[in-house]
Write a protein that holds these residues in place. Structure first.
Motif, PDB file in Angstrom:
ATOM      1  N   PRO A 143       0.825  -1.216   0.000  1.00 48.75           N
ATOM      2  CA  PRO A 143       0.000   0.000   0.000  1.00 48.75           C
ATOM      3  C   PRO A 143       0.858   1.266   0.000  1.00 48.75           C
ATOM      4  O   PRO A 143       0.485   2.269  -0.586  1.00 48.75           O
ATOM      5  CB  PRO A 143      -0.797  -0.134   1.303  1.00 48.75           C
ATOM      6  N   LYS A 144       2.027   1.203   0.644  1.00 49.35           N
ATOM      7  CA  LYS A 144       2.905   2.374   0.718  1.00 49.35           C
ATOM      8  C   LYS A 144       3.451   2.712  -0.670  1.00 49.35           C
ATOM      9  O   LYS A 144       3.490   3.901  -1.060  1.00 49.35           O
ATOM     10  CB  LYS A 144       4.055   2.047   1.692  1.00 49.35           C
ATOM     11  N   ILE A 145       3.882   1.700  -1.426  1.00 50.52           N
ATOM     12  CA  ILE A 145       4.412   1.940  -2.766  1.00 50.52           C
ATOM     13  C   ILE A 145       3.291   2.440  -3.677  1.00 50.52           C
ATOM     14  O   ILE A 145       3.488   3.357  -4.503  1.00 50.52           O
ATOM     15  CB  ILE A 145       5.083   0.666  -3.333  1.00 50.52           C
ATOM     16  N   ALA A 146       2.089   1.863  -3.498  1.00 51.25           N
ATOM     17  CA  ALA A 146       0.927   2.318  -4.271  1.00 51.25           C
ATOM     18  C   ALA A 146       0.688   3.800  -4.007  1.00 51.25           C
ATOM     19  O   ALA A 146       0.396   4.580  -4.932  1.00 51.25           O
ATOM     20  CB  ALA A 146      -0.309   1.503  -3.881  1.00 51.25           C
ATOM     21  N   ASP A 147       0.867   4.198  -2.779  1.00 48.56           N
ATOM     22  CA  ASP A 147       0.680   5.605  -2.413  1.00 48.56           C
ATOM     23  C   ASP A 147       1.777   6.473  -3.035  1.00 48.56           C
ATOM     24  O   ASP A 147       1.494   7.528  -3.616  1.00 48.56           O
ATOM     25  CB  ASP A 147       0.702   5.694  -0.882  1.00 48.56           C
ATOM     26  N   ILE A 148       3.036   6.019  -2.931  1.00 49.19           N
ATOM     27  CA  ILE A 148       4.159   6.784  -3.483  1.00 49.19           C
ATOM     28  C   ILE A 148       3.988   6.980  -4.986  1.00 49.19           C
ATOM     29  O   ILE A 148       4.239   8.051  -5.533  1.00 49.19           O
ATOM     30  CB  ILE A 148       5.496   6.063  -3.171  1.00 49.19           C
ATOM     31  N   MET A 149       3.520   5.910  -5.660  1.00 44.30           N
ATOM     32  CA  MET A 149       3.413   5.965  -7.123  1.00 44.30           C
ATOM     33  C   MET A 149       2.025   6.417  -7.588  1.00 44.30           C
ATOM     34  O   MET A 149       1.709   6.336  -8.776  1.00 44.30           O
ATOM     35  CB  MET A 149       3.754   4.593  -7.708  1.00 44.30           C
ATOM     36  N   TYR A 198      -6.700   2.815  -6.084  1.00 43.15           N
ATOM     37  CA  TYR A 198      -7.426   1.614  -5.613  1.00 43.15           C
ATOM     38  C   TYR A 198      -8.809   1.601  -6.229  1.00 43.15           C
ATOM     39  O   TYR A 198      -9.395   2.659  -6.444  1.00 43.15           O
ATOM     40  CB  TYR A 198      -7.521   1.632  -4.085  1.00 43.15           C
ATOM     41  N   PRO A 199      -9.437   0.477  -6.490  1.00 42.52           N
ATOM     42  CA  PRO A 199      -8.798  -0.832  -6.368  1.00 42.52           C
ATOM     43  C   PRO A 199      -7.708  -1.010  -7.418  1.00 42.52           C
ATOM     44  O   PRO A 199      -7.859  -0.537  -8.539  1.00 42.52           O
ATOM     45  CB  PRO A 199      -9.966  -1.800  -6.604  1.00 42.52           C
ATOM     46  N   LEU A 200      -6.619  -1.695  -7.000  1.00 37.29           N
ATOM     47  CA  LEU A 200      -5.515  -1.922  -7.931  1.00 37.29           C
ATOM     48  C   LEU A 200      -6.028  -2.738  -9.113  1.00 37.29           C
ATOM     49  O   LEU A 200      -6.627  -3.799  -8.938  1.00 37.29           O
ATOM     50  CB  LEU A 200      -4.377  -2.659  -7.215  1.00 37.29           C
ATOM     51  N   ASN A 201      -5.768  -2.215 -10.271  1.00 41.86           N
ATOM     52  CA  ASN A 201      -6.424  -2.758 -11.472  1.00 41.86           C
ATOM     53  C   ASN A 201      -5.439  -3.527 -12.331  1.00 41.86           C
ATOM     54  O   ASN A 201      -4.336  -3.058 -12.618  1.00 41.86           O
ATOM     55  CB  ASN A 201      -7.001  -1.570 -12.261  1.00 41.86           C
ATOM     56  N   GLU A 202      -5.835  -4.711 -12.751  1.00 44.35           N
ATOM     57  CA  GLU A 202      -4.969  -5.537 -13.591  1.00 44.35           C
ATOM     58  C   GLU A 202      -4.637  -4.853 -14.918  1.00 44.35           C
ATOM     59  O   GLU A 202      -3.649  -5.162 -15.561  1.00 44.35           O
ATOM     60  CB  GLU A 202      -5.649  -6.876 -13.885  1.00 44.35           C
ATOM     61  N   ASN A 203      -5.524  -3.937 -15.308  1.00 42.62           N
ATOM     62  CA  ASN A 203      -5.315  -3.304 -16.611  1.00 42.62           C
ATOM     63  C   ASN A 203      -4.244  -2.219 -16.575  1.00 42.62           C
ATOM     64  O   ASN A 203      -3.760  -1.793 -17.596  1.00 42.62           O
ATOM     65  CB  ASN A 203      -6.628  -2.685 -17.105  1.00 42.62           C
ATOM     66  N   GLU A 204      -3.897  -1.798 -15.358  1.00 42.46           N
ATOM     67  CA  GLU A 204      -2.861  -0.773 -15.260  1.00 42.46           C
ATOM     68  C   GLU A 204      -1.500  -1.450 -15.357  1.00 42.46           C
ATOM     69  O   GLU A 204      -1.205  -2.366 -14.592  1.00 42.46           O
ATOM     70  CB  GLU A 204      -2.981  -0.017 -13.932  1.00 42.46           C
ATOM     71  N   SER A 205      -0.695  -1.028 -16.289  1.00 46.71           N
ATOM     72  CA  SER A 205       0.579  -1.706 -16.481  1.00 46.71           C
ATOM     73  C   SER A 205       1.724  -0.914 -15.860  1.00 46.71           C
ATOM     74  O   SER A 205       1.665   0.312 -15.749  1.00 46.71           O
ATOM     75  CB  SER A 205       0.839  -1.976 -17.947  1.00 46.71           C
TER      76      SER A 205
END
Lengths: 226, 427
Positions: free
Chosen positions: B167-173, B177-184
């Protein structure tokens, strides 16, 4: 007659603060089997010290003490414990009963450490001792449920339950009223006659002195007269 | 009779017996619950180290790889044929449940807008799934794993391109959310030959390392993708997962003997080895020191209470002790009497303590108290796992303490002369 106690030239001193008290100064005495002997003397004359030495509760500085021909000075602490358990019964002035145990258990105590005595045998001895002191009805009573005379009877039963060669009593009637004291004296005399037990006790009690067969007077740590 | 007398003596001064018993009981409960907490943390650390961190019970590297792999990865990576030889050895051990291959490297993660330096740990989807569905995870470390990680298992199985971020890296970058498979995302790093390379990955899963200092650093990437990035079909290490109740030390000894026969040298480590799991050793070390400190404090308090109570009891019963000696009791028999008294009291206190500690642990667990330990991400439940072996150990410790305390007091007091005991006024 055979000597139960043979004391030869015994010395005993102890420290009382900075003062050295010479309690016994070369005392010699014999107590024969079956005797009913009283030790009398003024306060500080050495009565209790002598009784303690005979009962192996304390050690003499010098001299010989023989209980049934056994030199007590040569015994280890454990051997003295065995000697006390097998040869000597104690009756204390303040009874020294164990308050949490009932009459039966108090009398049983000296026998519980004897591995050679079976449970049945122990029970028979305890009941016999209680019968001798007239307390068979009180076996389940605790010491605090008994009168002073009854407590001393329990103490006597505890002393005689092991069938010792010698019963030592330190002022056995001192804490009792006159009537009860007479009963206790009667009882001790009866046991002396019936069981041929040797009694040696110190007392100030005139009633007791008038009824004993032998009076030993001690003064300043030596036997003054008999 | 001595036992009976010892028991009856407890009722002589009920208030003192009660306060002494209570002190022993509280000490027992305290030690038992401390043990229950340490036991729970240890089991959770064991479980997360083996399964969540994918160390397995034993982890095998090429010799000196821990130091040299970052510098010379090509030399210190297990080649495919070497992995085959090691797996051949594994087949001789029926106690092995499964094994997994790992590669850990540094790289750069980018979503086209933000790039972030990371450490990437590889995983094999089937092994990851198997590890996260172990009963031990549910029993001991359910709250040490993100709930979403259990769902990720299916995502990884169905899509080999999905990676997992914290979650921390998701926040930094700024990942939404929700983390999506389509996002590459793109993962860039050096291949084993030293060339710069990159692979495309899909977002869709998250995990937690459980440790604050790793939360902004560590991502999980499927092994196949890491191998593609590094240009290899090998692995840096192999994790061995054992069947339940396998004795680890014996297994490792046997495995090491077999591994010694290989043409290449390897190093093997237990999951708790400081070289691969410093956090485990640090945490357990801290708990042991803390536990020992409390054991010392509680033990001293209990011991002093017993010493005080026993000393008072002896002072009150000096003449009675003298009487016992006078009727023929030996010193050891009188010492035994007083020790029995305290052992009986201690035994009763322990019995009550067992019930109390069990009830207290159940109450605390039912309250679901959550807290954040130092350096740990997220909240974990304050759980007290009552354990019979711990209770038995603490009981044995308490009894031993009682025995020693009683013996020391009695040994000193038994030096009093018999005549002085009998002449005591009873004050």
């Amino acid at each position: 007659m055979q000597n139960v106690v043979d004391i030869k030239n015994v010395f005993k001193s102890y420290q009382l603060g900075s003062t050295e008290v010479h309690a016994l100064r070369g005392l010699s005495l014999q107590i024969k089997k079956g005797e009913f002997a009283a030790l009398i003397g003024a306060s500080g004359s050495g009565k209790t010290t002598l009784l303690n030495l005979v009962g192996c509760l304390d050690n003499a500085d010098r001299g010989d003490i023989l209980i049934e021909n056994v030199h007590v000075q040569d015994l280890s602490e454990d051997e003295k414990s065995d000697l006390r358990n097998q040869k000597i019964g104690f009756i204390f002035q303040s009874f020294n009963l164990i308050p949490v145990l009932n009459v039966y258990e108090n009398v049983e105590i000296p026998l519980t450490i004897r591995t050679e005595v079976s449970a049945e045998e122990r029970k028979a001895k305890v009941l016999s001792a209680l019968k001798d002191v007239g307390l068979e009805e009180f076996v389940h009573h605790r010491p605090d449920q008994l009168s002073g005379g009854q407590r001393q009877r329990v103490a006597i039963a505890r002393a005689l339950v092991t069938e010792p060669s010698l019963i030592l009593a330190d002022e056995p009637t001192a804490n009792l009223d006159s009537k009860t004291a007479h009963h206790i004296i009667d009882l001790m005399l009866e046991l002396n006659k019936k069981r041929h037990m040797t009694f040696f006790f110190c007392t100030h009690d005139e009633k007791l002195m008038s009824r004993v067969e032998r009076i030993v007077k001690i003064k300043d740590g030596v036997i003054e007269q008999e | 009779m001595i036992l009976k007398l010892a028991y009856l003596n407890l009722f002589r001064n009920k208030r003192r017996a009660l306060s002494t018993g209570l002190a022993i009981c509280i000490g027992f409960v305290g030690l038992n619950l401390l043990g229950a907490y340490i036991y729970r943390v240890k089991k959770a650390l064991d479980t997360t180290s083996v399964y969540s961190a994918l160390h397995g019970h034993v982890k095998i590297f090429k010799q000196d790889s821990l130091v040299q792999f970052a510098l010379k990865p090509k030399k210190f990576i297990f080649q495919k044929n070497e992995i085959d030889q090691i797996e051949q050895i594994f087949s001789e051990f029926p106690e092995i449940e499964y094994t997994g291959k790992n590669i850990n490297r540094a790289g750069l993660l980018s979503n086209g807008k933000i790039s972030h330096p990371i450490l990437f740990y590889s995983f094999e989807p089937t092994i990851y799934a198997r590890s996260l569905t172990q009963p031990d995870i549910t029993n001991w470390a359910k709250d040490w794993v993100l709930p979403s990680q259990f769902k990720n298992v299916e995502i990884f199985k169905n899509n080999n391109d999905v990676m997992s971020v914290t979650p921390k890296i998701a926040d930094i970058m700024s990942l939404k959310y929700p983390l999506n498979e389509n996002e590459s995302l793109q993962l860039a790093g050096r291949s084993l030959d030293g060339d710069l390379n990159a692979v495309n990955l899909e977002l869709g899963a998250e995990h937690t390392t459980g440790l604050q200092f790793l939360e902004d650093t560590l991502v999980l990437v499927p092994l196949a993708k890491v191998q593609e990035l590094l240009g290899t079909d090998g692995a840096e290490s192999i994790s061995v997962y054992l069947k339940p109740n396998t004795p680890l030390a014996e297994f490792k000894k046997s495995l090491d003997q077999k591994l010694d026969g290989l043409a290449f040298k390897v190093d093997s480590y237990n999951y708790y080895d400081e070289k691969i799991n410093a956090v485990y050793l640090g945490t357990i070390g801290f708990l042991v020191v803390m536990g020992a400190f409390f054991v010392f404090l509680i033990g001293t308090a209990v011991s002093l209470t017993i010493v005080n109570s026993l000393t008072m009891g002896i002072i009150e019963r000096t003449r009675e002790i003298g009487t016992l000696y006078a009727v023929g009791f030996k010193k050891r028999e009188v010492i035994k009497l007083f020790i029995y008294e305290n052992i009986i009291l201690c035994g009763l206190a322990i019995l009550v303590g067992v019930v109390l500690s069990f009830l207290f642990a159940s109450l605390v667990n039912s309250l679901d108290i959550r807290f954040t330990p130092p350096s740990v991400t997220g909240k974990i439940q304050f759980r007290l796992v009552w354990n019979f072996t711990i209770a038995l150990t603490v009981a044995a410790f308490t009894l031993t303490l009682t025995l020693i305390s009683s013996f020391i007091v009695m040994k000193n007091k038994s030096k009093i002369k018999l005549i002085d005991l009998l002449n005591d006024s009873g004050a």
